[in-house]
Design an enzyme around this catalytic site. Structure first.
Site, PDB file in Angstrom:
ATOM      1  N   GLY A  89     -16.993   6.947  47.488  1.00 56.02           N
ATOM      2  CA  GLY A  89     -15.736   6.204  47.499  1.00 56.02           C
ATOM      3  C   GLY A  89     -15.975   4.761  47.906  1.00 56.02           C
ATOM      4  O   GLY A  89     -17.031   4.180  47.626  1.00 56.02           O
ATOM      5  N   GLY A  90     -14.990   4.204  48.642  1.00 57.65           N
ATOM      6  CA  GLY A  90     -15.086   2.813  49.071  1.00 57.65           C
ATOM      7  C   GLY A  90     -16.337   2.552  49.888  1.00 57.65           C
ATOM      8  O   GLY A  90     -16.867   1.437  49.892  1.00 57.65           O
ATOM      9  N   GLY A 123     -38.385 -18.699  24.535  1.00 55.29           N
ATOM     10  CA  GLY A 123     -37.522 -18.962  25.680  1.00 55.29           C
ATOM     11  C   GLY A 123     -38.011 -18.224  26.918  1.00 55.29           C
ATOM     12  O   GLY A 123     -37.818 -18.691  28.043  1.00 55.29           O
ATOM     13  N   ALA A 124     -38.646 -17.082  26.713  1.00 53.88           N
ATOM     14  CA  ALA A 124     -39.127 -16.313  27.852  1.00 53.88           C
ATOM     15  C   ALA A 124     -40.187 -17.110  28.623  1.00 53.88           C
ATOM     16  O   ALA A 124     -40.319 -16.968  29.833  1.00 53.88           O
ATOM     17  CB  ALA A 124     -39.688 -14.970  27.386  1.00 53.88           C
TER      18      ALA A 124
END
Lengths: 666, 510
Positions: free
Chosen positions: B169-170, B404-405
């Site tokens: 949960g939270g 780009g790498a």
């Protein structure tokens, strides 16, 4: 003397020959295939000639290519090593035609002895006792079965041109004879290019003992004692020693003299080996003659002081032997362990890959202790699938057998090999095996003592205590170093205690460490004490220690709360915890490994050549399931128990990695 | 006076028993240690100083007032790990299932505030059923107070979460905002909604282990950074991790004595790169051979294995390593590997840990699943992380650095301090084959000509020298001397000072 010699081989034997040639002032030429471009023998040689693609049958055993290399380099002599062209009379002839010396016997002798059928006939003619068998050629499987029946089971089915265990099968009944004949023939064809097969009686409880002979071109011949090579796995030698713990002087002399007589009968020159099978009553039978330098020649060198390669080169140069039989003295004891790139925990299947770590023990040569490592590889080298999986021969010498063995144990413990599966743990295990230590061995030793394969060894209680003491002292040092990190709270540093609990192989041993400048005394809760001294520092992957003034050498890996230690064939996780940590660790559940019993996993990287079963088929225990080819060996994978095939994930032609699932069972 | 001391001791004894012997036995029966036992293992022996041992909850609903155990289900305080200070909390499952009440949360907040103020890491041991339902919104408020402190502490002191039981949960959002999450195999799980709710809402049948066990979070979701066999091993390894980490963002990375020469040559590295440019090799071997004593603390070992992240030491001092792994997906960058490495680089930068980058990257993984998944923005995270990092950055290109790498992987252009390349490096827009197929499209049918063109391209670009000519590579180094070179590089950067322009905060493409 020759000015330049070409070594028509690769690996450790090429390196071995180069060493002696260099000592003799002879320039050396290596040959190499694409796969060996960066190999050690190429680096060691004065020059190197490329001879073709990786498969040996397109490079190392192609006579024309080797001859080209000879011409190109201007070598005056060729040492063939072992395997490859070493026993190929056509090669000897080709060299002769060019006026280049072959460092080996004359081609007539190779022909006569190289063929097992011919050699056996010749031996019989020379009144040497031989093993009963069928000497002719066998046409097909039916005939093989017929002949096997005539000789009587068990029989040995062998490739005529074979050696080193390749193309060799033992059959106990008609079905196995039929299967063995076919697979021998296939292997013989792919390994030697000669698929002739013969069959002989299989002698049980045999020892394999061989005589080293040395003959010159002037009719002189001597024998240099014997080698015991009984420790074999699937007819492949694993450990050799000289002398044999079994022979007496009378038998040794008789065997030696027969061996020399046989050599002289065929006009043999150079170094050669006459192999015998010796039974429990010290009756010996001629097996075959190897017309080349044997893999295991170093043990003979270590006990005789003779450099066999040097002698071969001198003989090839036409020199007379300077050793007479009376000069041959056997001094001390030598052991050889063959390091194979084979994984003992996976049924000794071949392992290939990069040697990310390869640190052999230091070579030593003193009056009482010799360590010699003949190697063809180096750290960062690649073990390829194309050649023999043997990567090194570790030899030790001592004044007697016990000391030679002890030296071997320590040397094996100090040998670091990572990146591939290898048989170091197995070699260590044999060196500690009581039956091996007693010398009561046969060629069936491994089969009998390790019938279910090798699963590592457990350390004895005494060993565990030594290891525990060492590990505790090492761990304490490691923990103290951790407390010296920067950024600590002044005056509130961690104090490393002296009480620890060592857990290893299910033992829980409380100890107290009393450290001083030189080392530590580790006191057990029952009052037992061990003194540990060492230069080991955290991070060293090899620990060389003195425990109670005797050496303890271990390979060290890091694990949480301890070390993974490897020694004497054992691979143990040793945990060292404070008493409180130990108390809490005892609360942790034991986890069971996932069940893989219903899967057939690929035991090695290899190629599926055949799948023998289909989905839904019921298989019996021992039934062949599929065949995986790796390193030119066909490995038949069999069912471990009765079951039904539920799924097949791979078919013929598929290349699989280790542990890939080939098929699943219900 | 004696009576008073006895009273104290007796109160302490009661508090130490938590939920009582039966529940302690039950905890042990599950293969788990108690909150206090965990604290003992995590800290140096005898170094624990406890806070708020007698804190009790204030709830009066649902009969809660009848049971008010001392400590309220969490043990908090500080102690040392190898003499270095840490703050910690350890939830006690034997008390109300470790559930979080208002006071339980206050205890955690107290030590977090102190940690930030005094500059020491926070280690949270989570073993809790979730919110104390009886307290309603007070419990939720408690969580939020903890969350807020997680956020404020982020980048100030290292925060480590160890999940040693349920965390649902939270509750999951506190660990989620810490720097590292570690789990224990078979005994811990984390999820926002449990199997029961999943079944009700989506009709999906799933076990807690499948939904949120250690395997799920280390392999699939990447929520966890590592998993361990049991509590003892986990806490031992957390101690090992803390040895690598600075205590806070003003501290230097820790240094400890080392027994490994910075000059150590590794001849075997000269053969690490296979002859065939398409053959993989194990980048881990390089990391281990560069590191002091071969010690590599890997982070997210089982997730996005095409990139390796973790800590090593050089000359005794911590260095973060990011390395492409050619063994997996050829070492390419993709959504997962970019996210994994970006987060790691940002952690290092936040805590002044120098970064070593080992590059062998053929580019970004192509395909619809990558584009639909937003590889543009995820890839940009890594680019952003490297570009904003002001810590010492040393890069070694071992083989491919394409497209780009190449830019992304701590290139010179992203303020790399030392950019080294091995002679086997190929720094180019793309591989030779792809490049010639674009450059000479019209000649594609002529196989011979294309092969020739490819060869030309290789000769021109399949090496580090074009980049070195331009100064993008500072030096071409021999593989065997790499350890020495990078040790000296980092040594020379010990005085590095670099500041980014003032900003409220950046806007990294999340």
């Amino acid at each position: 003397m020759f000015k330049k010699i070409l070594i028509a081989n690769r690996g450790e034997i090429a390196c071995r020959v180069i060493k002696t040639a260099r000592k003799m002032g002879i320039a050396t030429v290596a040959i190499y295939s694409d796969a060996d471009r960066n190999a050690l023998h190429v680096q060691m040689a004065d020059e190197a000639v490329h001879i073709g693609p990786p498969p040996a049958n397109q490079s190392y055993i192609v006579i024309d290519k080797v001859m080209d290399a000879v011409r190109q380099s201007g070598a005056e002599a060729v040492h063939p090593g072992y395997g490859f062209l070493s026993e190929n009379s056509k090669f000897a002839q080709a060299l002769e035609a060019e006026g280049v010396a072959f460092v080996g016997p004359p081609k007539r002798a190779i022909e006569a002895m190289g063929d097992k059928i011919t050699s056996k006939k010749l031996a019989q003619e020379a009144s040497v006792s031989t093993v009963p068998g069928y000497m002719g050629l066998i046409a097909d499987a039916d005939e093989a079965v017929k002949i096997s029946n005539q000789i009587g089971y068990p029989v040995m089915i062998k490739a005529s041109a074979g050696g080193g265990g390749k193309g060799m099968r033992i059959a106990w009944d008609d079905a196995e004879a039929r299967q063995g004949f076919q697979s021998s023939k296939n292997e013989a064809a792919s390994s030697f290019g000669d698929d002739r097969i013969f069959i002989e009686k299989f002698i049980t409880q045999p020892r394999h003992i061989e005589i080293q002979v040395l003959a010159d071109q002037h009719g002189n011949a001597v024998y240099l004692g014997e080698r015991e090579c009984s420790i074999q796995r699937r007819n492949q030698k694993v450990i050799e020693e000289a002398p044999s713990p079994f022979l007496d002087d009378v038998t040794r002399k008789a065997m030696g003299e027969q061996a020399v007589a046989l050599a002289q009968a065929v006009g043999y020159t150079s170094a050669g080996t006459v192999e015998f099978i010796v039974d429990g009553g010290r009756n010996f039978y001629f097996l075959e003659m190897n017309t080349r330098l044997q893999v295991e020649h170093p043990v003979t060198e270590l006990i005789t002081g003779v450099d066999l390669v040097e002698q071969m080169i001198r003989v090839a140069n036409g020199e007379k032997l300077t050793i007479a039989q009376k000069d041959v003295k056997l001094n001390g004891w030598a052991m050889e362990s063959r390091l194979y790139a084979e994984d003992p925990y996976r049924g000794f299947l071949p392992s290939i890959g990069r040697l990310s770590r390869y640190r052999p023990p230091l070579e030593v040569a003193t009056q009482s202790h010799v360590v010699r490592n003949d190697t063809g590889v180096y750290e960062g080298g690649e073990i390829s699938m194309y050649y023999d999986p043997m990567i090194a021969k570790l030899c030790t010498w001592g004044p007697n057998r016990a000391e030679a063995i002890e030296n071997m144990r320590v040397a094996l413990d100090a040998f670091e090999v990572e990146g591939i599966g290898h048989n170091l743990p197995f070699l260590s295990a044999v060196m500690d095996h009581p039956r091996f230590v007693s010398g009561d061995i046969t060629t069936a030793f491994i089969e009998e003592e390790y019938p279910d394969g090798f699963d590592g060894v457990e350390l004895s209680e005494k060993q565990i205590r030594r290891v525990a003491a060492a590990a505790a002292a090492m761990y304490r040092v490691t923990e103290i170093r951790r407390t010296r990190v920067s950024g600590r709270m002044d005056n509130h540093e961690r104090k490393v205690g002296s009480d620890w609990v060592v857990e290893a192989q299910g033992h829980h041993l409380p100890v107290t460490i009393e450290a001083d400048k030189l080392g530590a005394t580790v006191v057990f809760d029952d009052g037992g004490k061990h003194r540990v001294e060492s230069k080991w520092v955290p991070g060293d992957s090899l620990a060389v220690l003195d425990v109670d003034a005797t050496p303890l050498v271990m390979k060290v890996g890091k694990i949480p709360n301890g070390f993974r230690l490897r020694l004497r064939g054992a691979d143990v996780r040793v945990y060292i915890r404070s008493p409180r940590q130990a108390e809490l660790a005892a609360l942790m559940p034991q986890k069971v490994a996932p069940d893989t019993s219903k899967l057939l996993l690929c035991p090695m990287p290899g190629l599926i050549v055949k799948v023998d079963v289909e989905i839904g088929q019921e298989v019996q225990e021992g039934q062949a399931l599929c065949t995986v080819e790796a390193m030119k060996m066909e490995n038949i994978l069999r069912a471990e128990r009765k079951s039904v095939v539920s799924k097949i994930n791979a078919g013929p032609g598929d290349s699989l990695a280790v542990d890939e699932v080939i098929m699943e069972f219900e | 006076m004696k009576d008073i001391l006895e009273e104290l001791e007796s109160r302490r004894d009661t508090a130490r028993l938590g939920g009582g012997q039966n529940r302690i036995d039950a905890q042990h029966g599950k293969g788990k240690l108690t909150a206090r036992e965990r604290v003992e293992l995590l800290l140096d022996e005898g170094s624990f100083e406890e806070f708020d041992m007698f804190v009790a909850h204030r709830c009066t609903d649902f009969g809660m007032e009848k049971e008010r155990p001392a400590g309220d289900g969490v043990v908090t305080g500080w102690g040392t790990i190898n003499g270095r200070m840490v703050y910690l909390f350890s939830q006690d499952f034997t008390v109300f299932g470790g559930s979080l009440s208002e006071t339980h949360a206050q205890k955690i907040c107290k030590i977090m505030d102190m940690a930030v103020q005094n500059g020491a890491p926070v280690i949270g041991i989570n073993d809790s059923g979730g919110a104390r339902i009886q307290e309603g919104v007070a419990s939720l408020a408690g969580y939020a107070e903890v969350f807020q402190r997680n956020i404020m502490a982020s980048g100030v002191v290292p925060q480590i979460s160890v999940i040693m039981g349920p965390c649902a949960g939270g509750a999951v959002y506190s660990p989620a905002m810490t720097d590292f999450i570690f789990m224990v195999k078979d005994t811990s799980y984390m999820f926002v909604t449990g199997p029961d709710v999943v079944k009700t809402v989506t009709n999906e049948v799933v076990t807690a282990e499948e939904l949120g066990g250690a395997s799920t979070h280390t392999r699939k979701s990447s929520v966890a950074d590592g998993a361990f066999e049991n509590d003892v091993e986990a806490l031992t390894e957390i101690r090992r991790l803390v040895d690598f980490l600075p205590l806070n963002n003003r501290d230097k990375p820790p240094v400890r004595p080392f027994f490994d020469s910075p000059d150590r040559m590794e001849m075997s590295l000269d053969t690490l790169i296979p002859d065939n440019p398409n053959s993989p090799y194990d980048m881990k071997e390089l990391i281990v051979k560069l590191a002091d004593e071969g010690d590599f603390y890997e982070i997210q070992e089982n997730f996005a294995k095409n990139i390796l992240t973790g800590f090593i030491r050089l000359e005794g001092s911590t260095v973060g390593v990011v390395a492409n792994q050619p063994m997996v997906l050829a070492g390419c960058l993709d959504i997962d590997s970019s996210r994994k490495a970006a987060r790691f680089v940002r952690f290092c930068d936040a805590f002044e840990i120098p970064v070593l980058t080992l590059v062998d990257v053929p580019g970004f993984l192509p395909g619809t699943s990558q584009e639909y998944g937003g590889v543009i923005k995820h890839g940009a995270k890594l680019l952003f992380a490297y570009g904003e990092a002001t810590v010492p950055k040393v890069t070694v290109i071992t083989r491919k650095a394409y497209g780009g790498a190449y830019d992304v992987m701590a290139s010179k252009h992203l303020r790399g301090d030392f950019n080294y390349a091995w002679p086997t490096a190929e720094i180019a827009v793309m591989g030779a084959k792809g490049a010639t197929e674009i450059l000479y499209r019209s000649e594609l049918r002529d196989k011979e000509r294309i092969a020739h063109r490819t060869k030309d391209y290789e000769a021109r670009f399949a090496n580090p020298f074009v980049a070195a000519e331009k100064g993008f590579i500072d030096e071409v180094i021999t593989p065997h001397a790499t350890r020495k070179r990078i040790c000296r590089a980092f040594a020379s950067l010990r005085g590095k000072q670099m500041k980014n322009p003032w900003k409220k905060h950046d806007n990294i493409p999340l």
